[in-house]
Each structure stands twice: as structure tokens, then as C-alpha cells.
Design an enzyme around this catalytic site. Structure first.
Site, short mmCIF file in Angstrom:
data_model
loop_
_atom_site.label_atom_id
_atom_site.label_comp_id
_atom_site.label_asym_id
_atom_site.label_seq_id
_atom_site.Cartn_x
_atom_site.Cartn_y
_atom_site.Cartn_z
CB SER A 94 -11.89 -5.13 4.06
OG SER A 94 -12.44 -3.71 3.83
CG ASP B 292 -15.52 -4.22 3.10
OD1 ASP B 292 -15.46 -5.38 3.81
OD2 ASP B 292 -14.79 -3.40 3.66
#
Length: 268
Positions: free
Chosen positions: A44, A158
Site C-alpha cells: 500500500s 491493497d
């Protein structure tokens, strides 16, 4: 561990939205202590900070962040009605590429790994070759916020969904491992309540708190299992998800918290 004779670092950068800007401060603090970061693993926001650092462009990225206002951040949000997420993420990457050009991961001067999640197979997807920005785009695809990335049979979101602190993907086993946990427990000193009132949570608030409790548990399990040499813990309430306009404060906090984690450590 004999710190005096060992100074190479594998840096693990966790996920956590704008809190991840503090990871820039972590890097500056490590370098000021004489550590040599020759491997970065991130997911991320950690994949973004790590990739830009691996390319040697962290100062340019920092300067751009410091120039951002809330209005400019809003302008970077390209909303969509596709149903897979509320933002496409194209606009932000177009701007980033003007500051830091794309590069093949295998050509980066520092070993770099980005981690995403394949929702179909419910497993980590590790990027160590190919376009740096393609890897980052998959790794930052927060579910329901950024549209997911479809690659062949994979449905990528993510990396923090399953692995918010991907220590297990470190390759340099003889390095000092420093992990940056962006899912630290909230710091009560950072909480400001009007009239000391306890905020009431609606259904979305409860869901959000449950999600972050899960992430904290996953991160703590990763720390317990893989036992990095040093842990820099960033309080969850240090910033909101989109507080990128507070980069100067977040970088300074990253430096401060890293120096605390490395207290009295000297590397020669």
C-alpha cells in the site's frame, strides 16, 4: 546482535494511508544513524514510499508532498461509478510520473518488493519485476476506494488486506530488519474531544473500527512471528486516511518515533 559491525537494513514499510508519509521520516532517521538501506519491502502506501526511495527520488517526493493543500489533494481524486471503487487512481499516477518516472523494478539500485492481495485466491501477490508503478497501483488498491486491478486471472487489491506488515517477504536474511507498523494503538495524547465527550459511532464508524482492529491484530501477529530487530510504531490516530497535506508534521513524527525506537544505537 553486534550493531557495531552490521549496518545493512531490510526496511519493511506497512500500509496505512497518509500515516505512511511518516515512513519518509523513518528513512531519514535511519540514514542519519548510519544505516544503509539496501532492501525495501512495502505494501500500500509503503510500496509507494519504498519504490520512490529505491529509485533515489525521495527528496523530490517529499518536496511535492509539502506543497499539497487539501484542495489540491481533492483535485487528484478521479471519481468513477464503476462499482468496483470510487476512484480510478489514474490522475494521481500521472502526476507522480512527472516527479518520479516509472522504472523496471529489476533495474532499481535497491532491492524492492511490493505486495498486493489477490482476492480470488486470498493470497499475497509479490512484485519483484516489471513496472514499478504497476506494482504500486495494485498494492494501494484499497477495497471500495480505488478500483481493483485485474491481471490475467488475478483480482488485485491493497496488500494490507491480508498482510499489512509484510516482513515475511524480506530476502536479505542477514540484514538488520526494521519494520514500520502503521497500525499502532491510538495515542491518547493525540485525541482531542470537545467538552470531553465520547464520540458516538454510526454503523460505518463501527465497521471502520472493526476493520482497523483486525489490521492491528494481523500486524501484531506478523511482528510476533517474524520478530524484526527494530519496530517503529506509528499511532493509528496520528492522521486521517487522506491527510497528505500534513506531510511535514508526519515526516517529523516519523523521525522522532524512529529515534526513540533506535535509542542509543550507534552504527559505524
Amino acid at each position: 546482535m553486534d550493531i557495531g559491525t552490521k549496518k545493512h537494513v531490510s526496511l519493511v514499510l506497512g500500509s496505512g494511508g497518509a500515516r505512511g508519509i511518516s515512513e519518509i521520516g523513518v528513512i531519514y532517521a535511519l540514514e542519519s544513524k548510519g544505516f544503509v538501506i539496501d532492501e525495501v519491502v512495502g505494501c500500500s502506501i509503503g510500496s509507494l514510499v519504498g519504490g520512490i526511495y529505491a529509485q533515489g527520488k525521495l527528496d523530490q517526493f517529499r518536496d511535492w508532498l509539502k506543497s499539497l493543500s487539501k484542495r489540491e489533494i481533492f483535485r487528484l481524486m478521479d471519481f468513477t461509478y464503476s462499482g468496483a471503487g470510487v476512484m480510478k487512481g489514474v490522475r494521481i499516477f500521472e502526476v507522480l510520473k512527472q516527479i518520479v518516472p516509472d522504472m523496471a523494478i529489476e533495474d532499481l539500485p535497491i532491492r524492492y518488493t511490493a505486495v498486493a492481495t489477490d482476492l480470488k485466491k486470498e493470497e499475497d501477490v509479490v512484485f519483484r519485476t516489471g513496472s514499478m508503478y504497476d506494482a504500486i497501483r495494485a498494492s494501494i488498491a484499497i477495497p471500495a476506494v480505488f478500483t481493483a486491478v485485474s491481471v490475467d486471472e488475478q483480482f488485485l487489491v491493497d496488500g494490507g488486506v491480508l498482510n499489512p506488515l509484510p516482513i515475511n517477504h524480506v530476502q536479505h536474511k542477514n540484514n538488520i530488519v526494521v519494520a514500520v507498523n502503521l497500525d499502532g494503538h491510538p495515542d491518547p495524547e493525540l485525541v482531542v474531544q470537545k467538552n470531553n465527550a465520547v464520540p458516538k459511532l454510526n454503523s460505518i464508524g463501527v465497521l471502520t473500527h472493526a476493520y482497523y482492529a483486525m489490521r492491528r491484530k494481523l500486524a501484531s501477529q506478523s511482528l510476533a512471528l517474524y520478530q524484526p530487530d527494530y519496530i517503529v510504531t506509528i499511532p493509528h490516530n496520528i492522521s486521517g486516511l487522506w491527510d497528505y497535506d500534513r506531510s511535514e508534521y508526519l515526516i517529523e513524527k516519523g523521525i522522532e518515533l524512529t529515534e526513540k525506537a533506535l535509542l542509543d544505537v550507534q552504527v559505524f
